[in-house]
Write a protein that holds these residues in place. Sequence first.
Motif, PDB file in Angstrom:
ATOM      1  N   HIS A 183       0.842  -1.188   0.000  1.00  0.00           N
ATOM      2  CA  HIS A 183       0.000   0.000   0.000  1.00  0.00           C
ATOM      3  C   HIS A 183       0.884   1.247   0.000  1.00  0.00           C
ATOM      4  O   HIS A 183       1.825   1.354   0.792  1.00  0.00           O
ATOM      5  CB  HIS A 183      -0.924   0.011   1.210  1.00  0.00           C
ATOM      6  CG  HIS A 183      -2.032   1.008   1.083  1.00  0.00           C
ATOM      7  ND1 HIS A 183      -1.842   2.364   1.219  1.00  0.00           N
ATOM      8  CD2 HIS A 183      -3.357   0.849   0.809  1.00  0.00           C
ATOM      9  CE1 HIS A 183      -2.984   2.997   1.039  1.00  0.00           C
ATOM     10  NE2 HIS A 183      -3.921   2.095   0.793  1.00  0.00           N
ATOM     11  N   PRO A 184       0.612   2.222  -0.864  1.00  0.00           N
ATOM     12  CA  PRO A 184       1.493   3.391  -0.970  1.00  0.00           C
ATOM     13  C   PRO A 184       1.593   4.196   0.323  1.00  0.00           C
ATOM     14  O   PRO A 184       2.649   4.756   0.614  1.00  0.00           O
ATOM     15  CB  PRO A 184       0.868   4.217  -2.100  1.00  0.00           C
ATOM     16  CG  PRO A 184      -0.519   3.687  -2.264  1.00  0.00           C
ATOM     17  CD  PRO A 184      -0.467   2.256  -1.868  1.00  0.00           C
ATOM     18  N   ALA A 185       0.530   4.276   1.098  1.00  0.00           N
ATOM     19  CA  ALA A 185       0.612   5.007   2.356  1.00  0.00           C
ATOM     20  C   ALA A 185       1.513   4.292   3.356  1.00  0.00           C
ATOM     21  O   ALA A 185       2.238   4.930   4.131  1.00  0.00           O
ATOM     22  CB  ALA A 185      -0.787   5.198   2.941  1.00  0.00           C
ATOM     23  N   LEU A 186       1.482   2.963   3.340  1.00  0.00           N
ATOM     24  CA  LEU A 186       2.397   2.205   4.192  1.00  0.00           C
ATOM     25  C   LEU A 186       3.840   2.428   3.762  1.00  0.00           C
ATOM     26  O   LEU A 186       4.738   2.599   4.603  1.00  0.00           O
ATOM     27  CB  LEU A 186       2.045   0.717   4.148  1.00  0.00           C
ATOM     28  CG  LEU A 186       2.979  -0.216   4.933  1.00  0.00           C
ATOM     29  CD1 LEU A 186       2.993   0.138   6.408  1.00  0.00           C
ATOM     30  CD2 LEU A 186       2.566  -1.672   4.743  1.00  0.00           C
ATOM     31  N   GLN A 187       4.069   2.451   2.474  1.00  0.00           N
ATOM     32  CA  GLN A 187       5.426   2.682   1.982  1.00  0.00           C
ATOM     33  C   GLN A 187       5.918   4.075   2.384  1.00  0.00           C
ATOM     34  O   GLN A 187       7.107   4.247   2.694  1.00  0.00           O
ATOM     35  CB  GLN A 187       5.465   2.494   0.465  1.00  0.00           C
ATOM     36  CG  GLN A 187       5.220   1.059   0.007  1.00  0.00           C
ATOM     37  CD  GLN A 187       6.191   0.089   0.655  1.00  0.00           C
ATOM     38  OE1 GLN A 187       7.404   0.309   0.653  1.00  0.00           O
ATOM     39  NE2 GLN A 187       5.659  -0.980   1.234  1.00  0.00           N
ATOM     40  N   SER A 188       5.051   5.074   2.376  1.00  0.00           N
ATOM     41  CA  SER A 188       5.441   6.404   2.840  1.00  0.00           C
ATOM     42  C   SER A 188       5.833   6.365   4.319  1.00  0.00           C
ATOM     43  O   SER A 188       6.814   6.998   4.741  1.00  0.00           O
ATOM     44  CB  SER A 188       4.299   7.405   2.637  1.00  0.00           C
ATOM     45  OG  SER A 188       4.166   7.764   1.282  1.00  0.00           O
ATOM     46  N   THR A 189       5.066   5.643   5.108  1.00  0.00           N
ATOM     47  CA  THR A 189       5.375   5.531   6.529  1.00  0.00           C
ATOM     48  C   THR A 189       6.736   4.883   6.740  1.00  0.00           C
ATOM     49  O   THR A 189       7.542   5.336   7.566  1.00  0.00           O
ATOM     50  CB  THR A 189       4.280   4.722   7.238  1.00  0.00           C
ATOM     51  OG1 THR A 189       3.007   5.329   7.000  1.00  0.00           O
ATOM     52  CG2 THR A 189       4.532   4.651   8.732  1.00  0.00           C
ATOM     53  N   VAL A 190       6.998   3.839   5.988  1.00  0.00           N
ATOM     54  CA  VAL A 190       8.284   3.142   6.111  1.00  0.00           C
ATOM     55  C   VAL A 190       9.433   4.058   5.694  1.00  0.00           C
ATOM     56  O   VAL A 190      10.481   4.112   6.358  1.00  0.00           O
ATOM     57  CB  VAL A 190       8.267   1.845   5.268  1.00  0.00           C
ATOM     58  CG1 VAL A 190       9.646   1.213   5.208  1.00  0.00           C
ATOM     59  CG2 VAL A 190       7.250   0.861   5.848  1.00  0.00           C
ATOM     60  N   ARG A 191       9.259   4.805   4.617  1.00  0.00           N
ATOM     61  CA  ARG A 191      10.322   5.716   4.178  1.00  0.00           C
ATOM     62  C   ARG A 191      10.579   6.805   5.220  1.00  0.00           C
ATOM     63  O   ARG A 191      11.728   7.138   5.531  1.00  0.00           O
ATOM     64  CB  ARG A 191       9.958   6.341   2.828  1.00  0.00           C
ATOM     65  CG  ARG A 191      10.213   5.453   1.640  1.00  0.00           C
ATOM     66  CD  ARG A 191      10.122   6.232   0.334  1.00  0.00           C
ATOM     67  NE  ARG A 191       8.787   6.780   0.119  1.00  0.00           N
ATOM     68  CZ  ARG A 191       7.820   6.144  -0.538  1.00  0.00           C
ATOM     69  NH1 ARG A 191       8.040   4.927  -1.033  1.00  0.00           N
ATOM     70  NH2 ARG A 191       6.637   6.704  -0.709  1.00  0.00           N
ATOM     71  N   ALA A 192       9.497   7.384   5.757  1.00  0.00           N
ATOM     72  CA  ALA A 192       9.652   8.446   6.747  1.00  0.00           C
ATOM     73  C   ALA A 192      10.357   7.927   7.996  1.00  0.00           C
ATOM     74  O   ALA A 192      11.246   8.586   8.550  1.00  0.00           O
ATOM     75  CB  ALA A 192       8.290   9.038   7.097  1.00  0.00           C
ATOM     76  N   MET A 193       9.975   6.753   8.423  1.00  0.00           N
ATOM     77  CA  MET A 193      10.593   6.175   9.609  1.00  0.00           C
ATOM     78  C   MET A 193      12.058   5.814   9.339  1.00  0.00           C
ATOM     79  O   MET A 193      12.929   5.999  10.193  1.00  0.00           O
ATOM     80  CB  MET A 193       9.795   4.948  10.049  1.00  0.00           C
ATOM     81  CG  MET A 193       9.987   4.555  11.487  1.00  0.00           C
ATOM     82  SD  MET A 193       8.788   3.271  11.957  1.00  0.00           S
ATOM     83  CE  MET A 193       9.045   3.268  13.730  1.00  0.00           C
ATOM     84  N   GLY A 194      12.328   5.318   8.125  1.00  0.00           N
ATOM     85  CA  GLY A 194      13.700   4.992   7.754  1.00  0.00           C
ATOM     86  C   GLY A 194      14.592   6.216   7.754  1.00  0.00           C
ATOM     87  O   GLY A 194      15.771   6.151   8.156  1.00  0.00           O
ATOM     88  N   ARG A 195      14.075   7.356   7.302  1.00  0.00           N
ATOM     89  CA  ARG A 195      14.850   8.602   7.342  1.00  0.00           C
ATOM     90  C   ARG A 195      15.147   8.999   8.788  1.00  0.00           C
ATOM     91  O   ARG A 195      16.270   9.417   9.115  1.00  0.00           O
ATOM     92  CB  ARG A 195      14.078   9.724   6.660  1.00  0.00           C
ATOM     93  CG  ARG A 195      14.040   9.657   5.149  1.00  0.00           C
ATOM     94  CD  ARG A 195      13.197  10.787   4.554  1.00  0.00           C
ATOM     95  NE  ARG A 195      13.796  12.111   4.765  1.00  0.00           N
ATOM     96  CZ  ARG A 195      13.228  13.237   4.352  1.00  0.00           C
ATOM     97  NH1 ARG A 195      12.051  13.204   3.723  1.00  0.00           N
ATOM     98  NH2 ARG A 195      13.819  14.401   4.559  1.00  0.00           N
ATOM     99  N   ALA A 196      14.154   8.882   9.650  1.00  0.00           N
ATOM    100  CA  ALA A 196      14.348   9.292  11.038  1.00  0.00           C
ATOM    101  C   ALA A 196      15.356   8.395  11.756  1.00  0.00           C
ATOM    102  O   ALA A 196      16.223   8.885  12.480  1.00  0.00           O
ATOM    103  CB  ALA A 196      13.008   9.283  11.770  1.00  0.00           C
ATOM    104  N   PHE A 197      15.247   7.093  11.546  1.00  0.00           N
ATOM    105  CA  PHE A 197      16.110   6.147  12.267  1.00  0.00           C
ATOM    106  C   PHE A 197      17.409   5.848  11.521  1.00  0.00           C
ATOM    107  O   PHE A 197      18.304   5.228  12.084  1.00  0.00           O
ATOM    108  CB  PHE A 197      15.350   4.852  12.535  1.00  0.00           C
ATOM    109  CG  PHE A 197      14.379   4.947  13.671  1.00  0.00           C
ATOM    110  CD1 PHE A 197      14.759   4.585  14.948  1.00  0.00           C
ATOM    111  CD2 PHE A 197      13.087   5.401  13.468  1.00  0.00           C
ATOM    112  CE1 PHE A 197      13.876   4.665  16.008  1.00  0.00           C
ATOM    113  CE2 PHE A 197      12.187   5.498  14.521  1.00  0.00           C
ATOM    114  CZ  PHE A 197      12.580   5.138  15.794  1.00  0.00           C
TER     115      PHE A 197
END
Length: 507
Positions: free
Chosen positions: A381-395
């Motif tokens: 799901h594209p919204a899930l992928q956005s969440t994963v990318r945002a979290m990956g940037r933070a961590f």
Amino acid sequence: MTRTPDSVVRSFIDQHQAAFLADLADWLRIPSVSADPGRAADVRRSAEWLAAKLRDTGFPVAEVWETDGLPAVFAEWPSGDPSAPTVLVYGHHDVQPAAREDGWATDPFEPTVVGNRLYARGAADDKGQVFFHTLGVRAHLAATGRTAPAVNLKLLVEGEEESGSPHFAELVRREADRLAADVVIISDTGMWSETTPTVCTGMRGLADAQIDLYGPDTDIHSGSFGGAVPNPAAVAAELAAGLHDADHRVAVPGFYDGVVELTDRERELFAELPFDEAAWLKVAKSYGTRGEAGYSTLERIWARPTAEVNGIWGGYTGPGGKTIVPASAHLKLSFRLVAGQEVEKVREAVRSWVADRVPEGIRYELVFPGATRPCLTPLDHPALQSTVRAMGRAFEQRILFTREGGSGPAADLQDVLGAPVLFLGISVPSDGWHSVDEKVELDLLAKGVETAAYLWADLAENWRPGGGQECRSESAARRRGGGRRPPSRPRGAPDPSGRLITWGWNS
């Protein structure tokens, strides 16, 4: 869209972190214990405090919403872009009971920082995880130069989650138009560990039941009558023993109808997690694993439906012996459900199973309290992928995936609003939800802020709703043509509390 340098976001968070934590501490001092009627005024004070703080943050709409119980908070900040996604963030502002005499090292409602940890009731569950969105949206605006979020941002912060959300579904139905969203983000969850950031992709549903079995009108002499009349306690034991087959699968016919099976990729992702079964058993205070054959421990608790005997009782339980055939016996059962299972089909399957197994001469009552539906978001799901990318940037590391074996109100939002549900949380198992010395790791709290700061722009850039992807759920299964509805009378008739009751008499 030009990507904002991460250093700009981190600098903003660093500059405002002290004020953010001071505000959070003020909120944590409010003992918003929803389970204690004596704290109802504090729950209301918590809601009013949050609504005022959201207005200070910049939300043009921030309201306290009344229910038949305790109040919730709703806030809205339109993007101004007619094509922008609409995101609804869910959390709760009520907390579990807590008192110093329970064993807390500090006053649970006087936030205390020790090293990199903030101790207080609600620090992680859930005020801290709700509140990081306030600084996150400000960092998003500061870094992008926007005057409104890149998405249409809404918040719904419940006041009764720790009391079972008795009025939540009704509230969502009542306010469905104002809550309408393309995606729901639940910030009332956690990660695998401090060093393994993860995104949860689903929660199991729940349907529980109580079976009351009645034999003789009173306890009767086991010498005079035993062996010649049915024994309710023995029938209860037979039902409990017959709940699973030799492979520990639920033996109720039709129970697995519609279950969405794990894909090979999902099993691979679960296997990547650093799971230590021996350590897990210590947390579970248990001495061995047991469950459905062919599945790992994580697969069993996250992605497979279950049936549990929560309680069984009947007859004489005092000291010594009492030679009777008891008049009654009782069973409490709970069924954890996964995507594709329909609550009503499971209930009907249990009704039929009980009716077929209760012997002649036993009367019974089967009661179904309220149920919670399962929820699962597809990995692509594209919204899930956005969440994963945002979290990956933070961590600054790869994000892995989990699910949640428990159940919550997420499916009410999903079913009423027709939107997929995602989970964004930074709490870790050591945070002590519902326990003494609840805390939140301050560096992880800052990572939550940072994730939220990146997420809104990523969603706006990479997803325009209407692509047809949806969260797999019980309601989706029904739309695919799953199952007949239960009989309307008298079996399964709802009582005023919303429970479902089945009466039976096998003679």
